[in-house]
Write a protein that holds these residues in place. Structure first.
Motif: not given
Length: 62
Positions: A6-23
């Motif tokens: 599930d590469a797309d799902l994993r990529t999306g989760m990693a992006a969300r984690a980065r967004d949360l780090d910024e927030q």
């Protein structure tokens, strides 16, 4: 549930984690600047170099 394929799902989760780090970073800086403002004796508070530095370090939300 994410599977290794599930590469797309994993990529999306990693992006969300980065967004949360910024927030979290923005909120941490905001908390720190509010704590400083609560005890700072500069008049007015917006002229305090430490407050200006803290507020200036908080980038606007995306």
């Amino acid at each position: 549930m994410a599977r290794p394929s599930d590469a797309d799902l994993r990529t999306g989760m990693a992006a969300r984690a980065r967004d949360l780090d910024e927030q979290i970073g923005r909120l941490t800086r905001l908390r720190d600047s509010l704590r400083h403002a609560a005890v700072c004796d500069h008049e007015p508070i917006v002229d305090c170099p430490d407050f200006k530095r803290a507020v200036g370090d908080v980038p606007p939300p995306k």
